[in-house]
Design a protein around this motif. Sequence first.
Motif, PDB file in Angstrom:
ATOM      1  N   LYS A 223       0.683  -1.377   0.158  1.00 49.90           N
ATOM      2  CA  LYS A 223       0.045  -0.042   0.033  1.00 49.90           C
ATOM      3  C   LYS A 223       0.910   1.105  -0.037  1.00 49.90           C
ATOM      4  O   LYS A 223       0.578   2.216  -0.841  1.00 49.90           O
ATOM      5  CB  LYS A 223      -0.865  -0.125   1.231  1.00 49.90           C
ATOM      6  CG  LYS A 223      -2.184  -1.024   1.230  1.00 49.90           C
ATOM      7  CD  LYS A 223      -2.738  -0.977   2.537  1.00 49.90           C
ATOM      8  CE  LYS A 223      -4.106  -1.874   2.176  1.00 49.90           C
ATOM      9  NZ  LYS A 223      -4.835  -1.898   3.374  1.00 49.90           N
ATOM     10  N   LEU A 224       1.824   1.268   0.857  1.00 51.80           N
ATOM     11  CA  LEU A 224       2.879   2.657   1.013  1.00 51.80           C
ATOM     12  C   LEU A 224       3.790   2.706  -0.406  1.00 51.80           C
ATOM     13  O   LEU A 224       3.620   3.708  -0.573  1.00 51.80           O
ATOM     14  CB  LEU A 224       4.073   2.104   2.328  1.00 51.80           C
ATOM     15  CG  LEU A 224       3.032   2.569   3.356  1.00 51.80           C
ATOM     16  CD1 LEU A 224       4.195   1.993   4.492  1.00 51.80           C
ATOM     17  CD2 LEU A 224       2.661   3.970   3.721  1.00 51.80           C
ATOM     18  N   ILE A 225       4.019   1.665  -0.882  1.00 49.61           N
ATOM     19  CA  ILE A 225       4.825   1.734  -2.170  1.00 49.61           C
ATOM     20  C   ILE A 225       3.897   2.304  -3.191  1.00 49.61           C
ATOM     21  O   ILE A 225       4.192   3.348  -4.244  1.00 49.61           O
ATOM     22  CB  ILE A 225       5.450   0.497  -2.647  1.00 49.61           C
ATOM     23  CG1 ILE A 225       6.442   0.204  -1.449  1.00 49.61           C
ATOM     24  CG2 ILE A 225       6.260   0.680  -3.873  1.00 49.61           C
ATOM     25  CD1 ILE A 225       7.009  -1.371  -1.548  1.00 49.61           C
ATOM     26  N   SER A 226       2.628   1.732  -3.407  1.00 50.23           N
ATOM     27  CA  SER A 226       1.729   2.058  -4.408  1.00 50.23           C
ATOM     28  C   SER A 226       1.366   3.676  -4.410  1.00 50.23           C
ATOM     29  O   SER A 226       1.003   4.103  -5.509  1.00 50.23           O
ATOM     30  CB  SER A 226       0.512   1.145  -4.313  1.00 50.23           C
ATOM     31  OG  SER A 226       1.066  -0.101  -4.606  1.00 50.23           O
ATOM     32  N   THR A 227       1.325   4.318  -3.411  1.00 49.10           N
ATOM     33  CA  THR A 227       0.927   5.430  -2.995  1.00 49.10           C
ATOM     34  C   THR A 227       1.895   6.612  -2.906  1.00 49.10           C
ATOM     35  O   THR A 227       1.861   7.656  -2.808  1.00 49.10           O
ATOM     36  CB  THR A 227      -0.112   5.618  -1.751  1.00 49.10           C
ATOM     37  OG1 THR A 227       0.719   5.327  -0.859  1.00 49.10           O
ATOM     38  CG2 THR A 227      -1.536   4.778  -2.127  1.00 49.10           C
ATOM     39  N   ASN A 228       3.176   6.119  -2.860  1.00 49.06           N
ATOM     40  CA  ASN A 228       4.476   7.098  -2.524  1.00 49.06           C
ATOM     41  C   ASN A 228       5.655   6.825  -3.459  1.00 49.06           C
ATOM     42  O   ASN A 228       6.309   7.938  -3.493  1.00 49.06           O
ATOM     43  CB  ASN A 228       4.822   6.834  -0.949  1.00 49.06           C
ATOM     44  CG  ASN A 228       3.980   7.232  -0.086  1.00 49.06           C
ATOM     45  OD1 ASN A 228       3.860   8.498   0.244  1.00 49.06           O
ATOM     46  ND2 ASN A 228       3.190   6.309   0.388  1.00 49.06           N
ATOM     47  N   LEU A 229       5.537   5.734  -4.113  1.00 53.06           N
ATOM     48  CA  LEU A 229       6.971   5.651  -5.023  1.00 53.06           C
ATOM     49  C   LEU A 229       6.889   6.806  -6.216  1.00 53.06           C
ATOM     50  O   LEU A 229       7.931   7.371  -6.268  1.00 53.06           O
ATOM     51  CB  LEU A 229       7.092   4.453  -5.598  1.00 53.06           C
ATOM     52  CG  LEU A 229       8.396   4.153  -6.462  1.00 53.06           C
ATOM     53  CD1 LEU A 229       9.563   4.322  -5.663  1.00 53.06           C
ATOM     54  CD2 LEU A 229       8.096   2.551  -7.129  1.00 53.06           C
ATOM     55  N   ARG A 230       5.880   6.907  -6.648  1.00 58.57           N
ATOM     56  CA  ARG A 230       5.833   7.899  -7.937  1.00 58.57           C
ATOM     57  C   ARG A 230       6.127   9.353  -7.324  1.00 58.57           C
ATOM     58  O   ARG A 230       6.957  10.111  -7.978  1.00 58.57           O
ATOM     59  CB  ARG A 230       4.366   7.949  -8.417  1.00 58.57           C
ATOM     60  CG  ARG A 230       3.780   6.721  -9.341  1.00 58.57           C
ATOM     61  CD  ARG A 230       2.400   6.815  -9.642  1.00 58.57           C
ATOM     62  NE  ARG A 230       2.120   5.920 -10.693  1.00 58.57           N
ATOM     63  CZ  ARG A 230       1.476   4.808  -9.825  1.00 58.57           C
ATOM     64  NH1 ARG A 230       1.493   4.532  -8.581  1.00 58.57           N
ATOM     65  NH2 ARG A 230       1.232   3.778 -10.760  1.00 58.57           N
ATOM     66  N   GLN A 231       5.460   9.696  -6.087  1.00 55.46           N
ATOM     67  CA  GLN A 231       6.138  11.087  -5.761  1.00 55.46           C
ATOM     68  C   GLN A 231       7.602  11.033  -5.298  1.00 55.46           C
ATOM     69  O   GLN A 231       8.130  12.235  -5.491  1.00 55.46           O
ATOM     70  CB  GLN A 231       5.186  11.432  -4.434  1.00 55.46           C
ATOM     71  CG  GLN A 231       3.799  11.346  -4.726  1.00 55.46           C
ATOM     72  CD  GLN A 231       2.797  10.121  -4.571  1.00 55.46           C
ATOM     73  OE1 GLN A 231       3.760   9.191  -5.212  1.00 55.46           O
ATOM     74  NE2 GLN A 231       1.727  10.105  -4.014  1.00 55.46           N
ATOM     75  N   ALA A 232       8.155  10.014  -4.539  1.00 53.34           N
ATOM     76  CA  ALA A 232       9.388  10.100  -4.211  1.00 53.34           C
ATOM     77  C   ALA A 232      10.435  10.323  -5.384  1.00 53.34           C
ATOM     78  O   ALA A 232      11.530  10.679  -5.413  1.00 53.34           O
ATOM     79  CB  ALA A 232       9.963   8.716  -3.519  1.00 53.34           C
ATOM     80  N   VAL A 233       9.934   9.471  -6.718  1.00 58.31           N
ATOM     81  CA  VAL A 233      10.565   9.736  -7.697  1.00 58.31           C
ATOM     82  C   VAL A 233      10.618  11.059  -8.386  1.00 58.31           C
ATOM     83  O   VAL A 233      11.538  11.522  -8.814  1.00 58.31           O
ATOM     84  CB  VAL A 233      10.284   8.503  -8.828  1.00 58.31           C
ATOM     85  CG1 VAL A 233      11.036   8.897 -10.189  1.00 58.31           C
ATOM     86  CG2 VAL A 233      10.577   7.076  -8.257  1.00 58.31           C
TER      87      VAL A 233
END
Length: 385
Positions: A223-233
């Motif tokens: 859940k955390l990766i799906s909602t935060n990876l795009r923003q971190a990149v």
Amino acid sequence: MRYYDYLLPSVNFFGPGSVEVTGERVKILNVKKPLIVTDSFLKNLENGPVKQVEASLKASGIEYAIYDGVEPNPKIANCLEGKEMYEAEKCDGVITVGGGSAHDCGKGIAIAISHTQPLTELAGIETLTNALPPIVAVNTTAGTASEVTRHCVLTNTETHLKFVIVSWRNVPLVSINDPLLMLGVPAGLTAATGMDALTHAIESYVSKDANPVTDAVAIQAIKLISTNLRQAVANGENIEARTNMANASLLAGMAFNNANLGYVHAMAHQLGGQYDMAHGVANAILLPTVEKFNIVSNPQRFADIAEFMGENIEGLSVRDAADKAIDAMRQLATDVGIPATLEEMGVKREDFQLMAENALKDGNAFSNPRKGNVEDIIALFDEAF
């Protein structure tokens, strides 16, 4: 029904500024002179992670030496060089500073110090018989989670094969995850390590060795990766996204350290050994293809993953919902700039046979939820090509 164990470092520090505890923790472990294991870039980075670790050690009055020869996909030679410095400097502990390569290299150094056998002869599960020097792992990427795991992944440059030494003795005594140390990580590395963490979480969730505790942390990681990876990149200075990704990486590490992995990692290790391909990139390219192969083992689990990744599965059959999970994995990889095919990475079809044979010998293969043969693995490499 069966029993299971659950491994984690004795102490885990998490959050902005937590790197400052390094010195006091080293002192608590009664380590007089640790060897810092890192790469030359991090060593020389102004006010970077290594400088901050040095400052913490100095504040605690602790001497140290630095080995900065870590390479991506760390080699046996790196470990032996580090061992030489450890012994020459009369060190009595290891501090790893970096991502998976630094942590794996530091574990390899500690193993080489405490065992007389060649590292290649120690490949496998619970082959270590002697205690390792104390290891403190200071993490700088959100992906490998090697700072909390029992896995030591090394590359044999003579055979172009990766091998894994898996033992509870490899688990660092202290892990430190400070998201402030991750702010300077480039977008490409953020994407690759983030997809590595997603692979850890998904492979753990569908692993035949999954249990209720690993399910809990794997679900939250997905859940955390799906909602935060795009923003971190997209914006590496986004501290909220960085913190959430650091949390996700840690959780995914807690999951796969205990539930184990599957064919994605078994195959990715061959790409890393044969082509020196970045581990996270290899995982990201293979993930949708391998998990599509695995769906039939437990369609409900994949339907769950689709929902965890934010897909709308209302009104769909379990099987159709499971397909949505594969779409979500592929879309996330595309959005963060991962190459779409193995061909783009210079992989050659003539290597598929050997890589498939070796993948099935990899320690991660045995917990994959669907059993395949060499022909199946060749077909998966070909589909991802």
